[in-house]
Motif scaffolding. Structure first.
Motif, short mmCIF file in Angstrom:
data_model
loop_
_atom_site.label_atom_id
_atom_site.label_comp_id
_atom_site.label_asym_id
_atom_site.label_seq_id
_atom_site.Cartn_x
_atom_site.Cartn_y
_atom_site.Cartn_z
N PHE A 202 53.79 96.25 -52.99
CA PHE A 202 52.40 95.57 -52.05
C PHE A 202 53.09 95.04 -50.52
CE2 PHE A 202 49.66 92.27 -50.53
CZ PHE A 202 48.49 93.01 -50.63
N PHE A 203 54.16 94.26 -50.64
CA PHE A 203 54.51 93.56 -49.38
C PHE A 203 55.06 94.36 -48.38
CE2 PHE A 203 53.87 90.03 -52.23
CZ PHE A 203 52.81 89.34 -51.59
N VAL A 204 55.55 95.96 -48.78
CA VAL A 204 56.17 96.75 -47.92
C VAL A 204 55.28 96.91 -46.81
CG1 VAL A 204 57.25 98.88 -47.68
CG2 VAL A 204 57.91 97.35 -49.78
N GLN A 205 54.21 97.01 -46.87
CA GLN A 205 53.24 97.65 -46.03
C GLN A 205 52.83 96.70 -45.07
OE1 GLN A 205 49.00 98.15 -47.75
NE2 GLN A 205 49.85 96.90 -49.21
N PHE A 206 53.36 95.22 -45.21
CA PHE A 206 53.43 94.36 -44.11
C PHE A 206 54.55 93.98 -43.74
CE2 PHE A 206 49.56 93.99 -47.25
CZ PHE A 206 48.73 94.09 -46.33
N GLY A 207 55.49 94.72 -43.91
CA GLY A 207 56.76 94.38 -43.10
C GLY A 207 57.69 93.75 -44.17
N GLY A 208 57.40 93.38 -45.45
CA GLY A 208 58.04 92.95 -46.33
C GLY A 208 58.94 93.54 -47.24
N GLU A 209 59.57 93.01 -48.41
CA GLU A 209 60.39 93.77 -49.39
C GLU A 209 59.72 94.17 -50.42
OE1 GLU A 209 64.56 91.96 -49.96
OE2 GLU A 209 63.11 90.28 -49.76
N SER A 210 60.00 95.18 -51.16
CA SER A 210 59.45 95.63 -52.36
C SER A 210 60.29 94.60 -53.69
CB SER A 210 59.76 97.02 -52.78
OG SER A 210 61.27 96.96 -52.82
N GLN A 211 59.57 94.65 -54.94
CA GLN A 211 60.38 93.95 -55.89
C GLN A 211 61.48 94.34 -56.27
OE1 GLN A 211 57.42 93.35 -58.96
NE2 GLN A 211 58.66 91.96 -59.99
N LYS A 212 61.77 95.75 -56.14
CA LYS A 212 63.14 96.45 -56.47
C LYS A 212 64.07 96.09 -55.46
CE LYS A 212 65.33 100.85 -57.10
NZ LYS A 212 65.35 102.17 -56.90
N THR B 219 65.18 92.46 -56.27
CA THR B 219 66.01 92.31 -57.42
C THR B 219 67.39 92.73 -57.09
OG1 THR B 219 63.80 92.71 -58.66
CG2 THR B 219 66.08 92.88 -59.84
N GLU B 220 67.33 93.92 -56.27
CA GLU B 220 68.68 94.20 -56.03
C GLU B 220 69.47 93.25 -55.07
OE1 GLU B 220 68.06 98.03 -54.15
OE2 GLU B 220 67.77 99.01 -56.40
N ARG B 221 68.81 92.79 -54.21
CA ARG B 221 69.39 91.68 -53.15
C ARG B 221 70.07 90.40 -53.96
NH1 ARG B 221 66.92 87.52 -50.68
NH2 ARG B 221 64.83 88.35 -50.61
N ILE B 222 69.20 89.77 -54.73
CA ILE B 222 69.47 88.50 -55.43
C ILE B 222 70.52 88.83 -56.63
CG2 ILE B 222 67.31 88.59 -57.39
CD1 ILE B 222 68.66 85.70 -55.12
N ASN B 223 70.36 89.76 -57.17
CA ASN B 223 71.16 90.10 -58.20
C ASN B 223 72.86 90.42 -57.52
OD1 ASN B 223 72.45 90.90 -60.99
ND2 ASN B 223 72.64 92.88 -59.88
N GLN B 224 72.87 91.36 -56.53
CA GLN B 224 74.08 91.50 -55.72
C GLN B 224 74.62 90.15 -55.14
OE1 GLN B 224 75.77 94.57 -55.34
NE2 GLN B 224 77.20 93.20 -54.71
N ALA B 225 73.71 89.36 -54.76
CA ALA B 225 74.38 87.94 -54.08
C ALA B 225 75.07 87.22 -55.17
CB ALA B 225 73.10 87.36 -53.43
#
Length: 189
Positions: A104-114, A117-123
């Motif tokens: 949903f937030f991708v269309q507003f310049g944000g991140e997708s849930q995927k 999830t990938e970012r926080i898991n990697q961190a």
């Protein structure tokens, strides 16, 4: 085996005002400070948790929460920040779509849930695998922690019933490259 303690920051001004805050920030409220103090006293001190390393997101609310919980030196990481909600940042929570948010937030310049999830898991994985310390505190954010929980849910010995409240602690054991959810603590406040 390593123990990882994921803590959500204390209540903020935007939480009280029901505003969307991901990458944007607002300060802890008096209650948020008390929540962090309660988590320190009722969980970390009461259980004699020997924290020996600390990390948090670059958000003021996470840094301030960490400083209340421990006086350990700490590292900040942009990758531990909350979901990027794009132009919805700072807007009223009534604008959020029903869960799950997915793309949903991708269309507003944000991140997708995927992406989140990938970012926080990697961190978190990078932090935990790069250290020899055994008891690691990581202060982050509600949606980031919830999506990390979902990522590793196949390895959980039980299902989390409680929502991730401000200053909740989710304890994981890390062994054989897997995060095993152990418990959730919600402070009394």
């Amino acid at each position: 085996m390593k123990s990882v303690y994921l803590v959500r920051h204390g209540q903020t001004l935007f939480n009280v005002q029901h505003k969307i805050q991901g990458f944007c920030d607002s300060p802890l409220t008096e209650l948020g400070i008390k929540q962090a103090q309660a988590t320190k006293k009722e969980y970390f001190e009461k259980l004699h948790v020997p924290l020996d390393e600390a990390h948090c997101s670059t958000s003021e609310r996470a840094i301030d929460t960490l400083k209340i919980i421990t006086n350990l030196p700490f590292k900040t990481h942009k990758e531990l920040r909350e979901w990027n909600f794009g132009t919805y940042e700072g807007e009223g929570e009534h604008l959020n779509p029903p869960l799950p948010y997915n793309d949903f937030f991708v269309q507003f310049g944000g991140e997708s849930q995927k992406q989140l999830t990938e970012r926080i898991n990697q961190a978190i994985t990078t932090i935990v695998t790069a250290t020899t310390k055994k008891h690691i505190l990581i202060v982050s954010h509600g949606a980031a922690i919830a999506n990390f929980y979902k990522k590793w849910s196949a390895y959980n010995s039980f299902e989390r019933k409680d929502r991730i409240k401000n200053c909740s602690v989710l304890k994981y054991n890390f062994s054989n490259e897997v995060f095993h959810f152990q418990e959730i603590f919600n402070p009394d406040y």
